[in-house]
Design an enzyme around this catalytic site. Structure first.
Site, PDB file in Angstrom:
ATOM      1  N   CYS A  35       0.905  -1.136   0.000  1.00  0.00           N
ATOM      2  CA  CYS A  35       0.000   0.000   0.000  1.00  0.00           C
ATOM      3  C   CYS A  35       0.941   1.181   0.000  1.00  0.00           C
ATOM      4  O   CYS A  35       2.097   1.033   0.395  1.00  0.00           O
ATOM      5  CB  CYS A  35      -0.841   0.108   1.267  1.00  0.00           C
ATOM      6  N   ARG A  61       2.464   0.858  -5.728  1.00  0.00           N
ATOM      7  CA  ARG A  61       2.364   0.022  -4.526  1.00  0.00           C
ATOM      8  C   ARG A  61       0.955  -0.520  -4.288  1.00  0.00           C
ATOM      9  O   ARG A  61       0.728  -1.279  -3.359  1.00  0.00           O
ATOM     10  CB  ARG A  61       2.798   0.836  -3.305  1.00  0.00           C
ATOM     11  N   TRP A 106      -4.029  -1.575  -1.669  1.00  0.00           N
ATOM     12  CA  TRP A 106      -4.101  -2.890  -2.298  1.00  0.00           C
ATOM     13  C   TRP A 106      -4.817  -3.766  -1.291  1.00  0.00           C
ATOM     14  O   TRP A 106      -4.265  -4.109  -0.251  1.00  0.00           O
ATOM     15  CB  TRP A 106      -2.688  -3.403  -2.604  1.00  0.00           C
ATOM     16  N   ASN A 132      -0.335   0.478   6.237  1.00  0.00           N
ATOM     17  CA  ASN A 132       0.174  -0.536   5.315  1.00  0.00           C
ATOM     18  C   ASN A 132       0.505  -1.745   6.169  1.00  0.00           C
ATOM     19  O   ASN A 132       1.259  -1.629   7.121  1.00  0.00           O
ATOM     20  CB  ASN A 132       1.435   0.018   4.632  1.00  0.00           C
ATOM     21  N   GLY A 133      -0.097  -2.897   5.855  1.00  0.00           N
ATOM     22  CA  GLY A 133       0.164  -4.080   6.669  1.00  0.00           C
ATOM     23  C   GLY A 133      -1.134  -4.661   7.179  1.00  0.00           C
ATOM     24  O   GLY A 133      -2.205  -4.325   6.694  1.00  0.00           O
ATOM     25  N   GLU A 508      12.574 -16.131 -17.156  1.00  0.00           N
ATOM     26  CA  GLU A 508      12.294 -14.711 -16.944  1.00  0.00           C
ATOM     27  C   GLU A 508      11.433 -14.161 -18.078  1.00  0.00           C
ATOM     28  O   GLU A 508      10.521 -13.355 -17.856  1.00  0.00           O
ATOM     29  CB  GLU A 508      13.621 -13.944 -16.814  1.00  0.00           C
ATOM     30  N   LYS A 512       7.862 -12.203 -17.658  1.00  0.00           N
ATOM     31  CA  LYS A 512       7.626 -10.865 -18.204  1.00  0.00           C
ATOM     32  C   LYS A 512       6.354 -10.847 -19.041  1.00  0.00           C
ATOM     33  O   LYS A 512       5.520  -9.960 -18.912  1.00  0.00           O
ATOM     34  CB  LYS A 512       8.836 -10.482 -19.056  1.00  0.00           C
ATOM     35  N   GLU A 515       3.053 -11.560 -16.866  1.00  0.00           N
ATOM     36  CA  GLU A 515       2.599 -10.566 -15.893  1.00  0.00           C
ATOM     37  C   GLU A 515       2.017  -9.319 -16.520  1.00  0.00           C
ATOM     38  O   GLU A 515       1.122  -8.718 -15.951  1.00  0.00           O
ATOM     39  CB  GLU A 515       3.678 -10.228 -14.856  1.00  0.00           C
ATOM     40  N   HIS A 531      10.952 -34.090 -22.996  1.00  0.00           N
ATOM     41  CA  HIS A 531      10.493 -34.861 -21.844  1.00  0.00           C
ATOM     42  C   HIS A 531       9.086 -34.446 -21.411  1.00  0.00           C
ATOM     43  O   HIS A 531       8.688 -34.715 -20.284  1.00  0.00           O
ATOM     44  CB  HIS A 531      11.488 -34.712 -20.690  1.00  0.00           C
ATOM     45  N   LYS A 625       4.468  -4.234  -6.882  1.00  0.00           N
ATOM     46  CA  LYS A 625       5.891  -4.060  -7.175  1.00  0.00           C
ATOM     47  C   LYS A 625       6.782  -4.707  -6.117  1.00  0.00           C
ATOM     48  O   LYS A 625       7.788  -5.318  -6.429  1.00  0.00           O
ATOM     49  CB  LYS A 625       6.182  -2.561  -7.268  1.00  0.00           C
TER      50      LYS A 625
HETATM   51  C1  G6P Z   1       7.411  -8.855  -7.087  1.00  0.00           C
HETATM   52  C2  G6P Z   1       7.567  -8.069  -8.369  1.00  0.00           C
HETATM   53  C3  G6P Z   1       8.631  -8.705  -9.243  1.00  0.00           C
HETATM   54  C4  G6P Z   1       9.936  -8.837  -8.472  1.00  0.00           C
HETATM   55  C5  G6P Z   1       9.737  -9.597  -7.166  1.00  0.00           C
HETATM   56  C6  G6P Z   1      10.960  -9.508  -6.278  1.00  0.00           C
HETATM   57  O1  G6P Z   1       6.821 -10.081  -7.351  1.00  0.00           O
HETATM   58  O2  G6P Z   1       6.332  -8.007  -9.063  1.00  0.00           O
HETATM   59  O3  G6P Z   1       8.840  -7.894 -10.381  1.00  0.00           O
HETATM   60  O4  G6P Z   1      10.863  -9.480  -9.261  1.00  0.00           O
HETATM   61  O5  G6P Z   1       8.661  -9.033  -6.419  1.00  0.00           O
HETATM   62  O6  G6P Z   1      11.116  -8.174  -5.874  1.00  0.00           O
HETATM   63  P1  G6P Z   1      12.475  -7.532  -5.401  1.00  0.00           P
HETATM   64  O7  G6P Z   1      12.113  -6.115  -5.087  1.00  0.00           O
HETATM   65  O8  G6P Z   1      12.908  -8.305  -4.200  1.00  0.00           O
HETATM   66  O9  G6P Z   1      13.443  -7.660  -6.516  1.00  0.00           O
END
Ligand code: G6P
Length: 630
Positions: A35, A61, A106, A132-133, A508, A512, A515, A531, A625
């Site tokens: 948040c 956030r 959120w 937040n929390g 990765e 990408k 998401e 496999h 994020k």
């Molecule tokens: C969330 C984000 C990802 C990120 C992951 C780890 O899931 O959506 O994009 O890779 O957290 O975050 P960090 O800030 O620890 O790299």
């Protein structure tokens, strides 16, 4: 003492305080949700307007709903809305306002409704709280408060906070003290910001989620003219670059003219350093780009070079620590975890040194292998990810040292680690991590070279690669990826294969694409296709094949042939063109740094797939994020 790997629910009650006098991270459960919090107290009279502006910089956030409370001309004005942060409707917020709190939500407890949006108020309406929390024991607290005559208007856990502060205020008459004693009753990890109209005060308390104070001074004056309190620096960097970090278990109280810090458990006052933020304001803004994601992809023209620019002595010291460690473990989450996984290949191929990778959320299962002379390397963009903090706690309990590779200076992971290397990517705002990943890869590759006593070679390679990225990200290249996205954006499934360090990059790539575009994308090690996954391939299935001019090349090309024989459309990514490719995205040759270059066109492809499918890549559904929840 054997560590409790599961942790115990965090409570700032007398238990935690009796032990150390400070609530330590390892007493706490990582339950806080994302948040964004913003607050202002000071001489300005536009506290409402700056709060909304600040909130927009925190929208990454959380963006379910938002709200603001501001004291304007003696009256507390409130506005709450569902959805992304818009403009405040009431013009009354624009002047005579010198105190405000605001929040972007959120949802966790209680659905996304205007009523559940923060701020929440005390019974008498004089206390407004953003949070937040999670207050884990809110049901119990609400029952007690109801018995004392308090009425609750929302379904949130947050609403107990202003009501409990109000009760405590009746006892002490001191607002900061009332917040402090209320905090002693909350279970869980949180950041709280409370505004009190009667004493004109803002009080912040932190036991998990970040809160940073921005100190504003008029030129030539030593005394402050105002204080900003927010979840992240971009919220107020337009106004000041001087910051003070609130640590876990600390609170801050300000009337807009001065600020005091204290320990939540003991009430003892704490001294705080002021720190000057050095990054440029424009790095935190979108500029001419439509979305942060594209801006941050393009930032890689410079950010990789910044990551490489590390102190050579420090890199050598770290390499030596890895060499000496009895077991080096690499952990991260999401995209950062893929950087760790790629580093396993870097360390093996370049330095012939074994390191152990695990996603941070899985790490505690391996705690038996940790010794006091083990080393944990944590990789995180935000420096706030709960699973990573938990892994650090597990390592710490075994006496192991922690090296952090982070982007956000002053983040919890940065400050909790024994040693930190910053990747200096600049603020990353889009939920999908892009420039942070390439910075992390660059730093890890540099360490691998230092470990093989070839730091200079590694640095040269990386600087050449950074310059190749600068050339590669030209308008024609970006347009080419947009065209490719146009061709394949209606496909519901997409596959990516790679070998060696291109395998984690295939994983990765899938993250990408999933998401931001919600296309079902899956990454595989090329050799694993036969496999199982090859059964998914149909005529026309788009398959991306990540390649490099390396020893894995022939194998991955054979895998591409296997896919092609089942009718797949092969999209080759790499320095050389091959017959098997139906499409080819040309990436400069970069030797052992190829993974860093190969992932960039996929980031751009994911971006364009999202846009072509009508999705906002900066605000993917169900994601945040920085995930401060376990
Ligand atoms: C969330 C984000 C990802 C990120 C992951 C780890 O899931 O959506 O994009 O890779 O957290 O975050 P960090 O800030 O620890 O790299």
């Amino acid at each position: 003492m054997a560590e409790d790997v599961t942790g115990t629910p965090g409570r700032l009650g007398s238990g935690a305080c009796d032990v150390k006098g400070v609530p330590r991270l390892h007493h706490l459960h990582y339950h806080a949700r994302m948040c964004g919090i913003f607050g202002y107290a000071g001489k300005r009279t536009d506290a409402g307007v700056i709060a909304i502006e600040g909130l927009k910089n925190l929208e990454y956030r959380g963006y379910d709903s938002w709200g603001i409370a501001s004291k304007c001309g003696g009256e507390l004005l409130i506005e709450k809305n569902i959805g992304a942060i818009g403009e405040i409707k009431s013009e009354d917020f624009s002047g005579r306002c010198s105190l405000s709190v605001a929040h972007t939500r959120w949802a966790t407890h209680g659905g996304v409704t205007q009523r559940n949006a923060h701020p929440h108020l005390s019974e008498d309406g004089s206390i407004a709280v953003v949070h937040n929390g999670i207050v884990e024991n809110y049901l119990e607290l609400r029952r007690d408060l109801k018995a004392k005559g308090h009425t609750f208007l929302s379904e949130t856990d947050t609403e107990v906070i202003p009501h409990l502060i109000e009760e405590e205020l009746k006892k002490s008459g001191d607002f900061a003290e009332a917040v402090r004693s209320a905090c002693m009753n909350f279970d869980g990890r949180y950041a709280i910001l409370a505004l009190h109209t009667k004493s004109n005060m803002l009080v912040a308390a932190r036991t998990g989620s970040p809160l940073i104070i921005g100190v504003e001074r008029n030129a030539g004056h030593a005394a402050a003219s105002g204080y900003f309190i927010a979840s992240d620096i971009p919220a107020f960097i337009k106004h000041t670059r001087v910051v003070q970090y609130l640590d876990d278990g600390e609170m801050a109280a300000t009337n807009g003219r001065s600020i005091s810090f204290m320990d939540i458990c003991t009430g003892e006052s704490r001294a705080k350093r002021e720190i000057k933020i050095t990054y440029r304001l424009e790095q935190a803004q979108k500029g001419d780009y439509e979305h942060f994601m594209l801006k941050e992809i393009m930032d890689q023209k410079e950010s990789v070079a910044r990551a490489v620019n590390q102190d050579e002595g420090e890199i050598r010291t770290i390499a030596e620590a890895i060499r000496r460690a009895k077991g080096t473990f690499l952990v991260g989450c999401g995209t950062a975890a893929k950087a760790c996984m790629a580093a396993e290949y870097f360390f093996s191929v370049i330095a012939e040194h074994h390191v152990n990778f695990a996603p941070a959320s899985e790490f505690k299962m391996f705690h038996h292998f940790l010794k006091p002379d083990s080393l944990l390397i944590v990789v995180s963009q935000s420096g706030e990810t709960a699973d990573v903090l938990e892994a650090m706690r597990v390592a710490r309990d075994k006496g192991a040292k922690v090296l952090a590779i982070v982007n956000v200076e002053g983040s919890t992971i940065d400050r909790d680690a024994d040693y930190t290397l910053l990747i200096n990517a600049g603020p990353e705002r889009a939920v999908a991590s892009t420039k942070a990943l390439t910075g992390q890869l660059a730093v890890l590759l540099l360490i691998a070279y230092a470990l093989s006593e070839r730091l200079k070679d590694g640095k040269t390679l990386l600087l050449e690669s950074a310059s190749a990225i600068n050339d590669m990200l030209n308008p024609r290249f970006v347009e080419r990826l947009e065209e490719l996205a146009e061709k394949i954006h209606e496909n519901d499934d997409l596959y990516i294969i790679g070998k060696s360090w291109n395998y984690p990059m295939a994983l990765e790539s899938a993250i990408k694409i999933q998401e931001v575009s919600y296309v079902h994308a899956e990454g595989f090690a090329g050799g694993e296709l036969k496999h199982g996954p090859i059964a998914l391939i149909e005529k026309g299935s788009p398959c991306i094949v990540l390649t490099g001019a390396d020893e894995a090349l022939q194998d991955i090309l054979s895998n591409a042939q296997e896919l092609k024989a089942r009718g797949a459309m092969i999209i080759g990514v790499g320095p050389q063109k091959f017959e098997v490719f139906d499409e080819w995205i040309k990436v400069p040759e970069a030797g052992t740094a190829q993974a860093i270059l190969n992932i960039i066109p996929i980031q751009a492809l994911a971006y364009f797939l999202a846009v072509k499918r009508g999705k906002n890549p900066d605000m993917p559904r169900n994601l945040a994020k920085s995930v401060t929840v376990k």
